[in-house]
Design an enzyme around this catalytic site. Structure first.
Site, PDB file in Angstrom:
ATOM      1  N   GLN A   1      36.900  46.186  12.965  1.00 39.05           N
ATOM      2  CA  GLN A   1      36.095  46.555  14.131  1.00 39.05           C
ATOM      3  C   GLN A   1      36.573  47.903  14.700  1.00 39.05           C
ATOM      4  O   GLN A   1      37.239  47.964  15.732  1.00 39.05           O
ATOM      5  CB  GLN A   1      36.170  45.457  15.191  1.00 39.05           C
ATOM      6  CG  GLN A   1      35.612  44.119  14.723  1.00 39.05           C
ATOM      7  CD  GLN A   1      35.647  43.069  15.815  1.00 39.05           C
ATOM      8  OE1 GLN A   1      35.264  43.316  16.966  1.00 39.05           O
ATOM      9  NE2 GLN A   1      36.088  41.869  15.473  1.00 39.05           N
TER      10      GLN A   1
ATOM     11  N   ASP B   1      35.921  35.704  12.174  1.00 35.21           N
ATOM     12  CA  ASP B   1      35.972  36.605  13.328  1.00 35.21           C
ATOM     13  C   ASP B   1      36.560  35.926  14.564  1.00 35.21           C
ATOM     14  O   ASP B   1      36.099  36.136  15.678  1.00 35.21           O
ATOM     15  CB  ASP B   1      34.560  37.144  13.627  1.00 35.21           C
ATOM     16  CG  ASP B   1      34.557  38.209  14.713  1.00 35.21           C
ATOM     17  OD1 ASP B   1      35.590  38.895  14.889  1.00 35.21           O
ATOM     18  OD2 ASP B   1      33.539  38.346  15.421  1.00 35.21           O
ATOM     19  N   TYR B   2      37.580  35.088  14.368  1.00 36.28           N
ATOM     20  CA  TYR B   2      38.293  34.567  15.536  1.00 36.28           C
ATOM     21  C   TYR B   2      39.030  35.711  16.221  1.00 36.28           C
ATOM     22  O   TYR B   2      39.642  36.552  15.570  1.00 36.28           O
ATOM     23  CB  TYR B   2      39.296  33.491  15.118  1.00 36.28           C
ATOM     24  CG  TYR B   2      38.674  32.139  14.881  1.00 36.28           C
ATOM     25  CD1 TYR B   2      38.304  31.327  15.953  1.00 36.28           C
ATOM     26  CD2 TYR B   2      38.456  31.678  13.587  1.00 36.28           C
ATOM     27  CE1 TYR B   2      37.733  30.086  15.737  1.00 36.28           C
ATOM     28  CE2 TYR B   2      37.891  30.430  13.363  1.00 36.28           C
ATOM     29  CZ  TYR B   2      37.523  29.642  14.444  1.00 36.28           C
ATOM     30  OH  TYR B   2      36.955  28.412  14.226  1.00 36.28           O
ATOM     31  N   GLU B   3      38.962  35.720  17.567  1.00 35.38           N
ATOM     32  CA  GLU B   3      39.566  36.807  18.334  1.00 35.38           C
ATOM     33  C   GLU B   3      40.571  36.325  19.367  1.00 35.38           C
ATOM     34  O   GLU B   3      41.281  37.121  19.962  1.00 35.38           O
ATOM     35  CB  GLU B   3      38.458  37.638  19.002  1.00 35.38           C
ATOM     36  CG  GLU B   3      37.468  38.193  17.966  1.00 35.38           C
ATOM     37  CD  GLU B   3      36.417  39.128  18.561  1.00 35.38           C
ATOM     38  OE1 GLU B   3      36.502  39.427  19.778  1.00 35.38           O
ATOM     39  OE2 GLU B   3      35.523  39.571  17.819  1.00 35.38           O
ATOM     40  N   HIS B   4      40.616  34.998  19.584  1.00 36.69           N
ATOM     41  CA  HIS B   4      41.548  34.406  20.551  1.00 36.69           C
ATOM     42  C   HIS B   4      42.209  33.198  19.881  1.00 36.69           C
ATOM     43  O   HIS B   4      41.555  32.448  19.160  1.00 36.69           O
ATOM     44  CB  HIS B   4      40.814  33.970  21.820  1.00 36.69           C
ATOM     45  CG  HIS B   4      39.982  35.056  22.435  1.00 36.69           C
ATOM     46  ND1 HIS B   4      40.521  36.081  23.186  1.00 36.69           N
ATOM     47  CD2 HIS B   4      38.646  35.297  22.373  1.00 36.69           C
ATOM     48  CE1 HIS B   4      39.552  36.892  23.578  1.00 36.69           C
ATOM     49  NE2 HIS B   4      38.405  36.439  23.091  1.00 36.69           N
TER      50      HIS B   4
END
Length: 303
Positions: A213, A151-154
Site C-alpha cells: 500500500q 489485508d489484516y491491518e490490526h
C-alpha cells in the site's frame, strides 16, 4: 578437424534466447482493482478492462466477524462484507465470461467493521485455520473465485500466530485447488510489517504478489521518494513481485496527477514493474476510471 564456428553460433543464439526470455518474464502486465468495500453501487462491468492485461478484481472484504449491529470476532468463520447486491456470484460469472483475461479474488480483513477496527483475533491456530478453510472454501466456490488477498491491518495476536494461521490457510487452499493465486497487502507500519515480514520469511513460496500500500505514505510523496520506498519494500519482500499502487481519491502517497505514471514508466524501463493495483473502484467511479485506463494502457504497451 571440423570448424567449431557453427557450435559457437548456436551457443550464442541460445544465450540470447535465454536472456530475452528472462527479460520478458521480468515485465508483467498485471492490473488489480479492489472493489465493493464502500457500497457505492459499482459493478464489475462499470470498470474499463483492457484485453491486453491480466486483470484481477479483488472483492473487499471477507471478515471473520459477525454481521450484527455490534460486530465481534468469530475465530475464522468468515462473512461477506462487500456490496454483494451489485457484486454477486452471477456478476462474477458474467464478467469472467465476457472477459477471458479477468480473474476475481477476495480480500480478508481490511481496516474496519462498521466504525470499529477489524482485528485479527484467533482463539488458537488450529481452530482458526479449520474454521477459515471451511468458511472461505464455501464462499470461494459459491462465487467461483480464483484467489485470495490478505489485508489484516490490526492485530490481537503476535506475528508467529499470524504467520501460522495465514500460512496454513494458504497451504490448504492451494493444496486443495481452491485458489490459484494469493497476495498480501502490507504497508509501512511497524506492527503491520512485523507480522507480514514474518509471514513472508516462512511462507513466501505461497505468496504470488505483494500488494504494497504505497498510498499509505504521506500525501505529496514525490517520484524520488516513491522510487526509494519501492526499493526498500522489494528488499523487505526479497524475491517477491511487489506491485505499485495508488489511491484514486488522492488522499495519500504519490498521486496519478503528480508523478505516479512517471515512476511506473521508470520502473518498466528497468524491468521492475511487476504490476499496478488501485484502491479502489468504488472511488474511481466518480472520475470515470480515467486512471485505470491510463494504468492498463501503460502495462499493455510494449515500450
Amino acid at each position: 578437424m571440423e570448424s567449431s564456428q557453427p557450435l559457437l553460433s548456436l551457443l550464442i543464439l541460445q544465450a540470447l534466447f535465454i536472456s530475452l526470455s528472462s527479460t520478458q518474464a521480468a515485465s508483467t502486465n498485471l492490473f488489480q482493482e479492489y472493489i465493493g468495500a464502500e457500497f457505492k453501487n459499482v459493478r464489475f462491468s462499470d470498470v474499463p478492462i483492457n484485453p491486453n492485461v491480466d486483470f484481477h478484481f479483488i472483492l473487499s472484504f471477507a471478515i471473520d466477524y459477525t454481521t450484527s449491529s455490534s460486530p465481534s470476532p468469530t475465530n475464522g468463520n468468515f462473512n461477506i462484507f462487500w456490496d454483494s447486491d451489485n457484486l454477486s456470484p452471477f456478476q462474477v460469472s458474467s464478467i469472467k465470461s465476457d472477459h477471458p483475461n479477468v480473474k476475481v479474488a477476495l480480500s480478508l480483513g481490511g481496516d474496519s467493521v462498521g466504525d470499529k477496527c477489524a482485528y485479527f483475533k484467533p482463539s488458537s491456530v488450529d481452530s482458526w485455520v479449520q474454521n477459515a478453510v471451511s468458511s472461505l472454501t464455501k464462499i470461494i466456490k459459491k462465487y467461483n473465485l480464483d484467489g485470495i488477498d490478505i489485508d489484516y491491518e490490526h492485530f490481537s495476536a503476535d506475528s508467529d500466530t499470524f504467520t501460522e494461521c495465514i500460512g496454513q490457510l494458504l497451504t490448504t487452499l492451494k493444496k486443495n485447488g481452491i485458489i490459484s493465486f494469493a497476495s498480501i497487502a502490507p504497508f509501512d507500519d511497524h506492527q503491520v510489517q512485523s507480522h507480514y515480514m514474518a509471514l513472508w520469511r516462512k511462507y513466501s513460496h505461497l505468496i504470488d504478489y505483494v500488494n504494497f500500500q504505497f498510498y499509505a505514505y504521506d500525501k505529496g510523496t514525490n517520484v524520488s521518494q516513491f522510487m526509494r520506498y519501492f526499493k526498500t519494500q522489494t528488499s523487505n519482500y526479497k524475491g517477491g513481485k511487489v506491485l505499485v499502487s495508488f489511491i484514486s481519491d488522492g488522499s495519500g502517497g504519490l498521486s496519478p496527477d503528480h508523478g505516479f505514471f512517471t515512476a511506473c514508466s521508470r520502473l518498466k524501463s528497468q524491468q521492475e514493474l511487476n504490476g499496478i493495483f488501485v484502491w479502489s473502484a468504488d472511488d474511481s467511479k466518480a472520475n470515470g476510471f480515467r486512471y485505470e485506463k491510463q494504468s492498463q494502457a501503460l502495462l499493455a504497451s510494449t515500450h
